[in-house]
Design a protein around this motif. Structure first.
Motif, PDB file in Angstrom:
ATOM      1  N   ALA A 132      85.584  59.286  64.235  1.00  0.00           N
ATOM      2  CA  ALA A 132      85.038  60.370  63.424  1.00  0.00           C
ATOM      3  C   ALA A 132      85.766  61.663  63.759  1.00  0.00           C
ATOM      4  O   ALA A 132      86.324  61.812  64.849  1.00  0.00           O
ATOM      5  CB  ALA A 132      83.540  60.524  63.685  1.00  0.00           C
ATOM      6  N   ALA A 133      85.769  62.573  62.815  1.00  0.00           N
ATOM      7  CA  ALA A 133      86.422  63.866  63.013  1.00  0.00           C
ATOM      8  C   ALA A 133      85.537  64.953  62.422  1.00  0.00           C
ATOM      9  O   ALA A 133      84.645  64.686  61.617  1.00  0.00           O
ATOM     10  CB  ALA A 133      87.798  63.875  62.348  1.00  0.00           C
ATOM     11  N   LEU A 134      85.809  66.191  62.818  1.00  0.00           N
ATOM     12  CA  LEU A 134      85.029  67.325  62.353  1.00  0.00           C
ATOM     13  C   LEU A 134      85.837  68.176  61.386  1.00  0.00           C
ATOM     14  O   LEU A 134      87.000  68.478  61.636  1.00  0.00           O
ATOM     15  CB  LEU A 134      84.596  68.189  63.541  1.00  0.00           C
ATOM     16  CG  LEU A 134      83.671  67.485  64.537  1.00  0.00           C
ATOM     17  CD1 LEU A 134      83.501  68.339  65.789  1.00  0.00           C
ATOM     18  CD2 LEU A 134      82.324  67.183  63.907  1.00  0.00           C
ATOM     19  N   LYS A 135      85.205  68.530  60.280  1.00  0.00           N
ATOM     20  CA  LYS A 135      85.779  69.485  59.331  1.00  0.00           C
ATOM     21  C   LYS A 135      85.059  70.810  59.555  1.00  0.00           C
ATOM     22  O   LYS A 135      83.841  70.889  59.396  1.00  0.00           O
ATOM     23  CB  LYS A 135      85.582  68.989  57.896  1.00  0.00           C
ATOM     24  CG  LYS A 135      86.025  69.963  56.812  1.00  0.00           C
ATOM     25  CD  LYS A 135      85.848  69.325  55.441  1.00  0.00           C
ATOM     26  CE  LYS A 135      86.119  70.311  54.310  1.00  0.00           C
ATOM     27  NZ  LYS A 135      84.990  71.253  54.117  1.00  0.00           N
ATOM     28  N   VAL A 142      84.194  60.511  58.347  1.00  0.00           N
ATOM     29  CA  VAL A 142      84.589  59.160  58.738  1.00  0.00           C
ATOM     30  C   VAL A 142      85.473  58.629  57.617  1.00  0.00           C
ATOM     31  O   VAL A 142      85.060  58.606  56.448  1.00  0.00           O
ATOM     32  CB  VAL A 142      83.369  58.239  58.948  1.00  0.00           C
ATOM     33  CG1 VAL A 142      83.828  56.826  59.283  1.00  0.00           C
ATOM     34  CG2 VAL A 142      82.470  58.777  60.062  1.00  0.00           C
ATOM     35  N   ASP A 143      86.686  58.247  57.958  1.00  0.00           N
ATOM     36  CA  ASP A 143      87.671  57.807  56.944  1.00  0.00           C
ATOM     37  C   ASP A 143      87.839  58.866  55.847  1.00  0.00           C
ATOM     38  O   ASP A 143      87.995  58.541  54.658  1.00  0.00           O
ATOM     39  CB  ASP A 143      87.259  56.475  56.324  1.00  0.00           C
ATOM     40  CG  ASP A 143      87.259  55.342  57.348  1.00  0.00           C
ATOM     41  OD1 ASP A 143      88.056  55.409  58.303  1.00  0.00           O
ATOM     42  OD2 ASP A 143      86.448  54.411  57.201  1.00  0.00           O
ATOM     43  N   GLY A 144      87.782  60.132  56.228  1.00  0.00           N
ATOM     44  CA  GLY A 144      87.991  61.213  55.276  1.00  0.00           C
ATOM     45  C   GLY A 144      86.817  61.533  54.392  1.00  0.00           C
ATOM     46  O   GLY A 144      86.913  62.411  53.520  1.00  0.00           O
ATOM     47  N   ALA A 145      85.699  60.855  54.561  1.00  0.00           N
ATOM     48  CA  ALA A 145      84.507  61.099  53.745  1.00  0.00           C
ATOM     49  C   ALA A 145      83.406  61.707  54.603  1.00  0.00           C
ATOM     50  O   ALA A 145      83.314  61.449  55.806  1.00  0.00           O
ATOM     51  CB  ALA A 145      84.021  59.795  53.108  1.00  0.00           C
ATOM     52  N   LEU A 188      84.208  66.552  48.184  1.00  0.00           N
ATOM     53  CA  LEU A 188      84.495  65.613  49.265  1.00  0.00           C
ATOM     54  C   LEU A 188      83.614  64.378  49.096  1.00  0.00           C
ATOM     55  O   LEU A 188      82.404  64.499  48.926  1.00  0.00           O
ATOM     56  CB  LEU A 188      84.198  66.283  50.610  1.00  0.00           C
ATOM     57  CG  LEU A 188      84.731  65.614  51.871  1.00  0.00           C
ATOM     58  CD1 LEU A 188      86.244  65.692  51.913  1.00  0.00           C
ATOM     59  CD2 LEU A 188      84.137  66.310  53.108  1.00  0.00           C
ATOM     60  N   PRO A 189      84.183  63.167  49.106  1.00  0.00           N
ATOM     61  CA  PRO A 189      83.339  61.980  48.943  1.00  0.00           C
ATOM     62  C   PRO A 189      82.396  61.806  50.125  1.00  0.00           C
ATOM     63  O   PRO A 189      82.665  62.282  51.226  1.00  0.00           O
ATOM     64  CB  PRO A 189      84.357  60.838  48.865  1.00  0.00           C
ATOM     65  CG  PRO A 189      85.560  61.351  49.584  1.00  0.00           C
ATOM     66  CD  PRO A 189      85.603  62.821  49.295  1.00  0.00           C
TER      67      PRO A 189
END
Length: 291
Positions: A132-135, A142-145, A188-189
């Motif tokens: 996971a990453a933080l925007k 997660v996976d860009g969503a 953002l999806p």
């Protein structure tokens, strides 16, 4: 049985008794935990308690929110027991001598939603076994969503002399199915832990891990006097942040926008963006959308 929380076996209810045994003092880091079958907003409940003088350490969890909110009043809702909706009440402006905590300066309060993001990344990585990453400033990807959102709100105390409390709310999509995902106004999806292939979607250990990590990072930050650098929080956030180092387009109130490259986060938790006109420093409240 109609209306029973056990009608959907993939979404069993949480147990207030088990959560309190694990998370509330003397065996856990929090002072009080309330579990609601349904509420309008966990943040609103925690803020109301703050206005009545509730001490730091309250946790409000809901199986379903009917008026959950994200940044700028955007809605945040999901089916009953399909996610985690939790808010915690913090009073960073008050000293806690028995724990060695001085009052944290209000200039550092912008780090609290970022702190919650770091705790969320740790819990998802440890339990769900997902990258996971933080925007910046408040989304878990997660996976860009988008899989989770964070909302920090100031809550005035019962008297003007009392420093404002901070309510931190976290909404995490756990078992939402594809046809249940919310529409995101930023484009953002959305996704859920289940759709992303999580190793576990059991909300009980996920919530425990999240609240323990949140309490641990808050302790570090408070012990360091609200210094994100000295506490290790800034380093942990930058390691998890997918925004820094990438081109961004920032939509500002009033319809203006700026483009550039996100190059870092300053000592107050604000985003640094290098634009053709020079470096800009952006607080979360300055931004409508960041893409």
């Amino acid at each position: 049985m109609a209306g029973s929380p056990y009608t959907d076996l993939d979404r069993p209810p949480l147990s207030a008794a088990r959560l309190r045994r694990a998370l509330v003092a003397p065996h856990g880091p929090w002072r009080r935990l309330e579990l609601r079958a349904e509420t309008g907003s966990t943040n609103a409940e925690a803020a109301e308690a703050a206005g009545a003088g509730e001490p730091e350490g309250l946790v409000v969890v809901a199986e379903r929110q009917t008026a959950g909110r994200g940044r700028r009043g955007r809605g945040w809702q999901s089916p009953a027991r399909a996610g985690i909706a939790a808010s915690v009440l913090l009073r960073p402006g008050e000293a806690v001598p028995e724990r060695g905590w001085p009052p944290a300066p209000t200039t550092g309060y912008g780090w609290l939603p970022l702190l919650a993001g770091v705790a969320l990344v740790e819990a998802v990585a440890r339990l769900a076994e997902l990258d996971a990453a933080l925007k910046w400033p408040n989304d878990l990807l997660v996976d860009g969503a988008k899989c989770a959102g964070i909302l920090a709100e100031a809550a005035p105390g019962p008297s003007p002399a009392q420093a404002p409390a901070i309510v931190l709310g976290i909404g995490l999509n756990v078992t939402l199915r594809a046809d249940e995902l919310p529409e995101n106004p930023t484009g953002l999806p959305a996704t859920s832990l289940q759709l992303a292939g999580a190793a576990t979607t059991d909300r009980d250990p996920l919530l425990r891990a999240l609240l323990r990590s949140l309490a641990d990072w808050y302790d570090r930050w408070r012990s360091a006097g609200g210094d994100a650098q000295a506490s290790g929080l800034r380093e942990a956030y930058l390691a998890a942040c997918a925004t820094v180092g990438r081109p961004v387009r920032v939509l500002l109130p009033g319809g203006d926008e700026l483009t550039g490259t996100a190059v870092g986060v300053d000592p107050d938790g604000q985003l640094l963006v290098d634009t053709p006109a020079g470096r800009r420093t952006l607080a979360a409240g300055d931004v409508l959308h960041l893409r």
